[in-house]
Design a protein around this motif. Structure first.
Motif, short mmCIF file in Angstrom:
data_model
loop_
_atom_site.label_atom_id
_atom_site.label_comp_id
_atom_site.label_asym_id
_atom_site.label_seq_id
_atom_site.Cartn_x
_atom_site.Cartn_y
_atom_site.Cartn_z
N ALA A 81 -1.52 -4.91 -2.22
CA ALA A 81 -2.63 -4.56 -1.32
C ALA A 81 -2.51 -3.12 -0.85
N TYR A 82 -1.29 -2.67 -0.55
CA TYR A 82 -1.10 -1.27 -0.12
C TYR A 82 -1.42 -0.31 -1.27
N LEU A 83 -1.04 -0.68 -2.48
CA LEU A 83 -1.38 0.14 -3.64
C LEU A 83 -2.89 0.24 -3.79
N ALA A 84 -3.58 -0.88 -3.65
CA ALA A 84 -5.05 -0.87 -3.74
C ALA A 84 -5.66 0.01 -2.66
N GLN A 85 -5.09 0.00 -1.45
CA GLN A 85 -5.59 0.84 -0.36
C GLN A 85 -5.40 2.32 -0.69
N LEU A 86 -4.24 2.67 -1.20
CA LEU A 86 -3.98 4.08 -1.56
C LEU A 86 -4.99 4.56 -2.61
N LEU A 87 -5.24 3.72 -3.61
CA LEU A 87 -6.19 4.09 -4.65
C LEU A 87 -7.61 4.17 -4.11
N ALA A 88 -7.96 3.26 -3.20
CA ALA A 88 -9.30 3.29 -2.59
C ALA A 88 -9.48 4.54 -1.74
N ASP A 89 -8.38 5.05 -1.19
CA ASP A 89 -8.44 6.28 -0.38
C ASP A 89 -8.47 7.54 -1.24
N GLY A 90 -8.46 7.37 -2.59
CA GLY A 90 -8.60 8.52 -3.48
C GLY A 90 -7.34 8.95 -4.20
N ALA A 91 -6.22 8.26 -3.99
CA ALA A 91 -5.00 8.63 -4.70
C ALA A 91 -5.15 8.27 -6.17
N ARG A 92 -4.59 9.10 -7.03
CA ARG A 92 -4.56 8.81 -8.47
C ARG A 92 -3.30 8.00 -8.77
N PRO A 93 -3.35 7.07 -9.71
CA PRO A 93 -2.15 6.28 -10.03
C PRO A 93 -0.94 7.16 -10.37
N ALA A 94 -1.16 8.27 -11.09
CA ALA A 94 -0.04 9.14 -11.47
C ALA A 94 0.59 9.83 -10.26
N ALA A 95 -0.14 9.91 -9.16
CA ALA A 95 0.38 10.58 -7.96
C ALA A 95 1.18 9.64 -7.08
N ILE A 96 1.19 8.36 -7.40
CA ILE A 96 1.93 7.39 -6.58
C ILE A 96 3.33 7.26 -7.17
N VAL A 97 4.20 8.11 -6.69
CA VAL A 97 5.58 8.21 -7.16
C VAL A 97 6.52 7.79 -6.03
N PRO A 98 7.78 7.51 -6.34
CA PRO A 98 8.71 7.17 -5.26
C PRO A 98 8.63 8.16 -4.11
N GLY A 99 8.55 7.63 -2.90
CA GLY A 99 8.40 8.45 -1.71
C GLY A 99 7.01 8.36 -1.11
N VAL A 100 6.02 7.88 -1.89
CA VAL A 100 4.67 7.69 -1.37
C VAL A 100 4.67 6.36 -0.61
N THR A 101 4.35 6.43 0.67
CA THR A 101 4.43 5.23 1.50
C THR A 101 3.08 4.83 2.07
N ARG A 102 3.02 3.58 2.48
CA ARG A 102 1.86 3.04 3.18
C ARG A 102 2.42 2.04 4.18
N HIS A 103 2.11 2.25 5.44
CA HIS A 103 2.60 1.38 6.52
C HIS A 103 4.12 1.22 6.47
N GLY A 104 4.82 2.32 6.16
CA GLY A 104 6.27 2.33 6.14
C GLY A 104 6.90 1.76 4.88
N GLU A 105 6.12 1.29 3.94
CA GLU A 105 6.63 0.73 2.69
C GLU A 105 6.54 1.79 1.59
N ASP A 106 7.60 1.94 0.82
CA ASP A 106 7.62 2.91 -0.28
C ASP A 106 6.91 2.31 -1.49
N ILE A 107 5.61 2.54 -1.55
CA ILE A 107 4.79 1.95 -2.61
C ILE A 107 5.09 2.62 -3.95
N GLY A 108 5.40 3.90 -3.93
CA GLY A 108 5.74 4.60 -5.17
C GLY A 108 6.99 4.03 -5.81
N ARG A 109 8.00 3.74 -5.01
CA ARG A 109 9.23 3.16 -5.55
C ARG A 109 8.95 1.75 -6.08
#
Length: 122
Positions: A10-38
């Motif tokens: 769900a957090y990954l879907a939110q990041l993408l809906a906010d305009g993030a590109r899948p390739a930009a979601i790398v370790p260290g990219v977080t959402r609500h304190g969770e490291d979604i990139g990792r």
């Protein structure tokens, strides 16, 4: 899906809906304190362990299997490492004084360059 997987999805879907590109979601990219990139990197590395439904859902968001990792270089002997180390340092100046005029060789007492006072006198 289990709760943790569902939450990260769900957090990954939110990041993408906010305009993030899948390739930009790398370790260290977080959402609500969770490291979604990792988490995403782990899912990609372990793609074959995911069930078909998990793979399908991640693929819908642009997730895909990670390319195979490169093979580790063959181990070398101690002599091989010493040879490589010597080759790496072959172009380095012999002393810090050659690198920085006005500095004398490194002091034996603390390992720091000491000013060459003779070079500063007029």
């Amino acid at each position: 899906m289990d709760g943790r997987l569902e939450r990260h999805y769900a957090y990954l879907a939110q990041l993408l809906a906010d305009g993030a590109r899948p390739a930009a979601i790398v370790p260290g990219v977080t959402r609500h304190g969770e490291d979604i990139g990792r988490w995403l990197a782990s899912q990609r590395r372990n793609w074959d362990r995911l069930n078909a439904e998990q793979q399908r859902r991640l693929a819908e968001l642009g997730g895909k299997k990670a390319p195979h990792a490169r093979k580790a270089p063959a181990k070398t002997t101690t002599a091989g490492r010493a040879t490589r180390r010597a080759a790496v340092h072959a172009d380095a100046p012999a002393t810090p004084a050659e690198e920085a005029p006005g500095l004398a060789p490194i002091s034996a007492s603390n390992g720091c360059p000491v000013p060459d006072t003779a070079a500063q006198r007029v």
